[in-house]
Scaffold this active site. Structure first.
Site, short mmCIF file in Angstrom:
data_model
loop_
_atom_site.label_atom_id
_atom_site.label_comp_id
_atom_site.label_asym_id
_atom_site.label_seq_id
_atom_site.Cartn_x
_atom_site.Cartn_y
_atom_site.Cartn_z
N ASP A 419 -47.17 9.66 16.83
CA ASP A 419 -48.51 9.61 17.51
C ASP A 419 -49.71 10.35 16.79
O ASP A 419 -49.47 11.16 15.92
CB ASP A 419 -48.22 10.41 18.77
N GLU A 474 -49.14 5.07 14.85
CA GLU A 474 -50.29 4.95 15.69
C GLU A 474 -51.55 5.51 15.03
O GLU A 474 -51.96 6.48 14.82
CB GLU A 474 -50.03 5.74 16.99
#
Length: 781
Positions: A419, A474
């Site tokens: 992330d 991401e």
């Protein structure tokens, strides 16, 4: 993790796009836009200063990793590898002006790797820090170690000593590591299993503070007390209570079809669901819909449930809301037994700002070299209200690399989705930064080389430990080289999330009438990605389901989802349009948007409500923190049609493996007809987005001559359609133009056949081999 607002791609690349259409990935504005101030990479400044000019003036020297572990005169710092040739530069000529940057970060990576190998044996050994730090059982004793170099005194306290550490004082070594050995008492462990523990230390101000051990494997909270602090829990169950894995890891699929899920909100009831409930109730649904990979959110402990798991407090601990470590092992083993691989949503881009429960409580009076985080503004994320790691620090590298190995080995995760990569890659973290695609934005003094080196070390280690691991990034900046191997000078991820796609769909659904949709723009948005760097495509993830936004189904049908989903009568125009476009949007995203596909839990059947975690603004309600599986299970509701189509499109890839195919050719993107035709693998796809027009005898170009039949039809009755296309019809090709002269062909394709294309439908055709009697993908389920 965050809602995304994208900006158009810069027109300055237009001339190059014409020559190399598929070698670019659209770069977009970072959604979280944070600004930690004008911090520059000291290391990169030093490099530019020494090799180009003195425009930076006097540059602060890079702090050593450790006064003891740094050896500037060591031959370990001499480069044995040749960094003059960086293979990633050969894949994209546009990167050649930045070869010095790539050489510099490769040099930094190799230096760091060699230093680790010198003092720790290997990166893989270094990443077994959990065998040294935290609580570890040795023969007849429990050894506890904690890195807290600025602490003046330290003790271990807990239930085992009535929270009085006077008799359990710890000793500090030259590296700032505190340790203590606690002997067993006969058959009784020095610290009982499942008992509470904390690390107590005195900081420079003379004040004693209690903190949860940084490497704790489990942490719990007293649910009866509002806003109660978490406690560390010593987790060492007897062998009779430990979960033993029974099933091997599934083989890596040719292309991942990922089901993104949040365990806590996976049940129908308005409460936190458990790992075992998810394993028994939800995993079979995922398998039934032909996904091959599960991506679990919010596994790492986070004290604030509403953070969606992104404000991590305890990096080695499973979220206790959903059960124990043994329960999570049961879930992963159950997934493996079903042939499902499991990825973990890992958060190494920042840490919770919570002092009492998390790592943030360790940096009292410490400098960056004595802490997990940078000091001052550089160590604080203004937008996320969280702390930022110092990736140059030796013990931070040990902690984070060990964290990855822990989840892979203790719980048998098959890989990770990292992330917030954009925040890691740049000192500005993407705040107020509208990435236009200009390569200067990626390779400059704004690059956080320390973070880049950490990610290279992490990806290289993950793949060394598990050759077929899957690691997804991401990143919304579109950083070149992110998805290329470390050996080539890349950062080493297997895939990047195609984050531009969902925002394109949201823009269309919110701001454009159906007749304004551009087939050219849709096909361009779906195919515009960096050459040789794989993408995971998705129409919507958890980001688009959070309160403040709307899912695609909600955007399409809104309130009629509550009143018009009965299948016992005709569908209203809004429901008919909504279900048709829901199927088309998800399918064209899957088929054209990348090398893998992702769907968030519930979107496969158009879940009618958003996600709203318990918070002050909703009176701490769990009402919208769940999934209403009963809607798709009811045979008289239309939700079943979207779910059935989702199952069928995954099965289509299972049978024909089109996602893994390098053959992707868009032969038609007709804005007047509202039709897109393309080939992916051996299949021919036709999407008719026109709201009204039926095309009978519509000419479709293809590569191979022969006989074609329907493989998948969104208009089939079992998918809530109108059944207007016959599935038992043979379509024979006709040659087009002069063989070997593409410009004389139909849409640059050497063959063609004709089909019936109803409005708002998508059709897939496969070439029939002799003896193949299969007529459609539904028939092989």
């Amino acid at each position: 993790m965050a809602l995304v607002s994208l900006t158009p791609f810069s027109t300055q690349l237009a001339s190059f796009k014409k020559e190399s259409r598929n070698k670019w990935f659209v770069a977009y504005q970072h959604p979280r836009g944070l600004s930690c101030g004008p911090w520059k990479s000291i290391e990169y400044q030093q490099y530019l200063y020494s090799t180009r000019s003195s425009k930076f003036g006097r540059v602060e020297q890079r702090p050593s990793i450790s006064a003891v572990l740094t050896d500037e005169n060591s031959d370990m710092m001499q480069m044995e590898e040749d960094t003059e040739t960086v293979a990633v530069l050969d894949l994209d000529p546009g990167l050649q002006p930045y070869k010095d940057h790539f050489r510099y970060r490769m040099k930094r990576y190799i230096e760091q790797k060699k230093l680790i190998e010198k003092y720790e044996g290997s990166v893989e050994n270094f990443a077994q820090g959990y065998l040294k730090f935290g609580f570890n059982r040795e023969k007849g004793v429990i050894v506890y170690r904690e890195w807290a170099p600025a602490a003046q005194e330290a003790q271990i306290i807990g239930d085992f000593n009535a929270w009085d550490g006077c008799n359990h004082k710890m000793e500090k070594d030259q590296f700032g590591v505190w340790s203590i050995t606690i002997p067993d008492s006969g058959e009784k462990a020095g610290i009982p299993h499942n008992s509470r523990v904390k690390f107590r230390f005195k900081h420079a101000g003379g004040v004693w503070v209690d903190r949860i051990p940084a490497w704790i494997k489990y942490a719990t909270v007293d649910a009866a007390r509002f806003a109660a602090p978490y406690d560390g829990v010593y987790w060492d169950p007897p062998h009779s209570e430990r979960y033993e894995f029974r099933y091997p890891r599934p083989l890596k699929p040719t292309a991942p079809r990922i089901y993104e899920a949040h365990v806590g909100m996976s049940g129908s009831e308005p409460r936190v669901s458990s790992y075992r409930e998810f394993a028994d109730d939800v995993l079979p649904r995922i398998k039934k819909n032909n996904y091959n990979t599960v991506q679990l959110m919010a596994v790492m402990e986070h004290s604030y449930y509403g953070s969606f798991g992104y404000h991590v407090t305890n990096f080695f601990a499973v979220s206790s809301r959903s059960g124990t470590p043994e329960d999570l092992k049961y879930l992963i083993d159950k997934a493996h037994s079903l042939g499902l691989r499991v990825l973990m949503d890992v958060v190494h881009s920042h840490a919770s700002n919570n002092v009492t429960d998390g790592l943030n409580g360790y940096d009292v009076g410490q400098s960056s070299q004595e802490s997990y985080f940078h000091t001052g503004d550089r160590g604080y994320h203004q937008l996320w209200d969280s702390r930022l790691f110092n990736y140059a620090n030796w013990e931070v590298l040990r902690f984070l690399l060990s964290n990855l190995r822990w989840w892979m080995e203790e719980y048998r995760f098959d890989g990770f989705r990292f992330d917030g990569i954009t925040s890691m890659l740049y000192h500005h973290h993407g705040i107020n930064m509208a990435f236009t695609g200009n390569y200067n934005e990626y390779f400059s003094e704004s690059t956080d080389v320390d973070a880049v080196v950490y990610l290279m070390l992490a990806n290289n280690m993950i793949h060394n430990l598990l050759l077929d691991a899957t690691v997804v990034a991401e990143d919304v900046s579109g950083a070149p080289g992110l998805g290329r191997p470390v050996s080539e000078g890349g950062i080493g991820f297997d895939y990047r999330l195609a984050m531009a796609i969902p925002d394109k769909w949201i823009d269309y659904l919110k701001n454009k009438e159906d007749k304004e949709w551009s087939m050219e723009e849709i096909s361009w948005s779906l195919t515009n990605r960096r050459y040789t760097e794989k993408c995971i495509a998705y129409a919507e993830s958890h980001d688009q389901a959070i309160v403040g936004d709307k899912t695609i189904a909600f955007l399409l049908m809104d309130q009629e989802m509550y009143s018009g989903m009965s299948a016992l009568g005709p569908a209203s125009p809004a429901i008919d349009r909504g279900i048709a476009l829901h199927k088309m949007i998800h399918f064209i995203t899957m088929a054209l948007g990348g090398d893998g596909y992702l769907n968030f839990m519930g979107n496969e059947f158009g879940h009618p409500e958003w996600i709203d975690f318990p918070r002050e603004g909703n009176n701490w309600s769990y009402d919208k923190c769940r999934r209403q599986w009963n809607l798709v299970d009811e045979d008289h509701l239309r939700y079943k049609f979207m779910c059935a189509f989702d199952r069928a499109m995954n099965m289509l890839d299972e049978k024909f493996a089109f996602l893994a195919s390098h053959k992707q050719i868009v032969s038609c993107a007709n804005d007047e007809d509202k039709v897109i035709v393309f080939e992916r693998g051996d299949l021919v796809f036709i999407f008719n987005f026109h709201p009204e027009n039926t095309y009978d005898g519509y000419k479709v170009g293809c590569d191979m001559p022969g006989k074609y039949r329907v493989a998948l039809d969104s208009d089939a009755l079992e998918f809530g359609g109108h059944g207007r296309v016959g599935h038992d019809v043979d379509h024979f090709t006709s040659p087009e133009g002069i063989p070997g002269v593409p410009e004389t062909n139909f849409n640059n394709r050497p063959n063609s056949f004709q089909i019936l294309s109803p409005p708002r439908t998508c059709l897939v055709y496969y070439r029939v081999e002799e003896g193949n009697k299969t007529t459609s993908v539904e028939a092989i389920e």
